[in-house]
Design a protein around this motif. Structure first.
Motif, mmCIF file in Angstrom:
data_model
loop_
_atom_site.group_PDB
_atom_site.id
_atom_site.type_symbol
_atom_site.label_atom_id
_atom_site.label_comp_id
_atom_site.label_asym_id
_atom_site.label_seq_id
_atom_site.Cartn_x
_atom_site.Cartn_y
_atom_site.Cartn_z
ATOM 1 N N ALA A 262 30.725 19.931 33.108
ATOM 2 C CA ALA A 262 31.528 18.743 33.375
ATOM 3 C C ALA A 262 32.108 18.785 34.783
ATOM 4 C CB ALA A 262 32.652 18.620 32.343
ATOM 5 N N ASP A 263 32.501 19.973 35.239
ATOM 6 C CA ASP A 263 33.014 20.126 36.599
ATOM 7 C C ASP A 263 31.948 19.762 37.634
ATOM 8 O OD1 ASP A 263 35.467 20.996 35.657
ATOM 9 O OD2 ASP A 263 35.033 23.128 35.956
ATOM 10 N N ILE A 264 30.708 20.122 37.356
ATOM 11 C CA ILE A 264 29.617 19.778 38.271
ATOM 12 C C ILE A 264 29.479 18.267 38.379
ATOM 13 C CG2 ILE A 264 27.104 19.866 38.579
ATOM 14 C CD1 ILE A 264 27.211 22.682 37.306
ATOM 15 N N PHE A 265 29.511 17.600 37.242
ATOM 16 C CA PHE A 265 29.433 16.137 37.258
ATOM 17 C C PHE A 265 30.624 15.535 38.009
ATOM 18 C CE2 PHE A 265 26.661 15.036 33.283
ATOM 19 C CZ PHE A 265 25.564 15.617 33.892
ATOM 20 N N SER B 119 20.354 16.450 39.788
ATOM 21 C CA SER B 119 20.773 16.993 41.073
ATOM 22 C C SER B 119 21.951 16.189 41.590
ATOM 23 C CB SER B 119 19.635 16.939 42.095
ATOM 24 O OG SER B 119 20.105 17.299 43.388
ATOM 25 N N VAL B 120 23.027 16.880 41.966
ATOM 26 C CA VAL B 120 24.200 16.201 42.502
ATOM 27 C C VAL B 120 23.826 15.323 43.678
ATOM 28 C CG1 VAL B 120 26.376 16.531 43.718
ATOM 29 C CG2 VAL B 120 25.873 17.918 41.709
ATOM 30 N N THR B 121 22.994 15.831 44.559
ATOM 31 C CA THR B 121 22.695 15.126 45.804
ATOM 32 C C THR B 121 21.745 13.943 45.636
ATOM 33 O OG1 THR B 121 20.987 16.790 46.289
ATOM 34 C CG2 THR B 121 23.172 17.123 47.247
ATOM 35 N N THR C 161 25.228 25.684 34.418
ATOM 36 C CA THR C 161 24.375 24.926 35.327
ATOM 37 C C THR C 161 23.634 23.838 34.552
ATOM 38 O OG1 THR C 161 24.056 26.882 36.711
ATOM 39 C CG2 THR C 161 22.483 25.070 36.992
ATOM 40 N N VAL C 162 23.594 22.657 35.125
ATOM 41 C CA VAL C 162 22.896 21.548 34.485
ATOM 42 C C VAL C 162 21.428 21.618 34.865
ATOM 43 C CG1 VAL C 162 22.822 19.041 34.174
ATOM 44 C CG2 VAL C 162 25.007 20.186 34.618
#
Length: 400
Positions: free
Chosen positions: A126-129, A95-97, A89-90
């Motif tokens: 990296a997957d989250i980004f 926040s992605v949103t 978790t970053v």
């Protein structure tokens, strides 16, 4: 082998004095490390996912590969560990949103660390980004918005922040994803086509405006393509560095490689010609040379030197008369003479980097020149590290 300042030694800098390294690249890196810069923490010790930290880590990676000094790798890893939890978790500062491209510049470091350590947390981060890009808002043409709060605006800065990560991720995990390569190419091309100065532009340099608003509702948007009114040096610097870096990543067999290469070959001679003929460096607002309040700015200059030298070194741009390398070396000499300061503790200081440049207000000359400069600003110091690495590669080749 160059021996950098270790973190343990850095903590004692107030009482210890160290010899200046013979390499400006090492000196710049060691000095930033000694000050605790680019380590995933802000000035108050809080975790921060920062694009300038990603820029610095990009330089440290190259320095580690050159010197094999483990302390550089350790510093890179510690910087990412400060923003990535053990489960991948970053940190909450991201926040992605929020849909901001800037934090993604740390993504290539995550991919690099995953390849070096095989720790899954770096792949998860990296997957989250990468997931952000799946839903990141775009213009009708397909350009990523720079930020959610700037609807329909594409900024040159965002290409360096988002597309190098996008390309690195695609190359590492989805190499055959032609749709992604097409999209990455499109980001570069759309930005170029929407911001390049045309022949009828006032103060025409043939370079690229800071950004554009496809909807043409921003106060600064031009009537034709919605572009901003000035060529700001650092925005063009970000884009220039992105061009030379992405050409290392995108497959030569993909048509996008040739398209991006063509943009680079168009811009490099124009960047060379836009330098001040006396100093050899670039004005903060390139479209207003010599105007009162304008000044020579260090981060954009360092970025141009890096991009020009790397473009020539890799054969992307032919320098038949040597004028590009001469221009880069002249600018570099100005940097080391005027913007590098030898501190009493053995570290180097870095001058004349403007703190910020944005399109959230007027985007005009008075806006850019009203922003303060900073001492040891990492955006400029990291670019100087990168430029120094390229110059040292050039000098090594000359000796060989």
């Amino acid at each position: 082998m160059f021996i950098p300042l270790t973190l343990a030694l850095a903590s004692n800098l107030s009482t210890r004095v160290f010899a200046r390294p013979p390499s400006y690249a090492v000196w710049a890196a060691d000095s930033a490390i000694a000050r605790g810069q680019g380590n995933g923490l802000d000035a108050n010790g809080n975790a921060i996912v920062s694009y300038e930290h990603g820029e610095f880590q990009w330089g440290l990676r190259q320095l580690y590969e050159k010197t094999n000094n483990q302390s550089y790798f350790n510093y890179i890893q510690k910087g990412i560990d400060n923003v990535v939890f053990s489960n991948g978790t970053v940190h909450g500062s991201y926040s992605v949103t929020d849909y901001v491209l800037d934090p993604l510049r740390t993504g290539p470091t995550m991919i690099y660390l995953y390849g070096e350590t095989h720790l899954s947390k770096y792949k998860v981060a990296a997957d989250i980004f990468r997931g952000q890009l799946n839903s990141h808002p775009r213009t009708v043409q397909g350009q990523f918005w720079h930020k959610l709060k700037y609807p329909n605006q594409g900024w040159l800065d965002g290409i360096y922040m988002g597309e190098i990560f996008y390309a690195d991720y695609t190359s590492t995990f989805q190499h055959a994803n032609t749709t992604a390569w097409d999209d990455i190419t499109s980001q570069f091309v759309l930005m170029f086509e929407n911001t390049i100065q045309n022949a009828t532009a006032p103060n025409n340099t043939g370079l690229m405006y800071h950004g554009y608003d496809y909807s043409r509702v921003a106060v600064w948007a031009s009537a034709d393509r919605g572009h901003s009114p000035e060529v700001w040096d650092r925005a063009l610097g970000w884009y220039s560095m992105a061009l030379v870096d992405v050409l290392d990543i995108i497959p030569i067999s993909h048509p996008g490689h040739a398209k991006i290469l063509s943009i680079l070959q168009t811009l490099v001679p124009r960047i060379r010609d836009a330098a001040n003929p006396t100093s050899g460096v670039w004005w903060l607002v390139i479209t207003e040379p010599g105007r009162t309040k304008n000044y020579f700015e260090s981060s954009g200059t360092a970025m141009f030197v890096y991009a020009m030298l790397k473009a020539v070194r890799l054969g992307h741009v032919q320098d038949h008369d040597g004028s590009i390398v001469r221009a880069a070396k002249k600018a570099y000499n100005y940097m080391t003479t005027n913007w590098v300061v030898a501190n009493s503790d053995g570290t180097m200081g870095w001058l004349n980097t403007v703190i910020v440049g944005s399109l959230d207000t007027t985007g005009n000359f008075d806006y850019y020149t009203s922003q303060p400069t900073d001492l040891n600003d990492l955006k400029g110091l990291a670019a100087f590290l990168l430029a120094s690495l390229e110059l040292e590669r050039l000098d090594t080749r000359a000796v060989e």
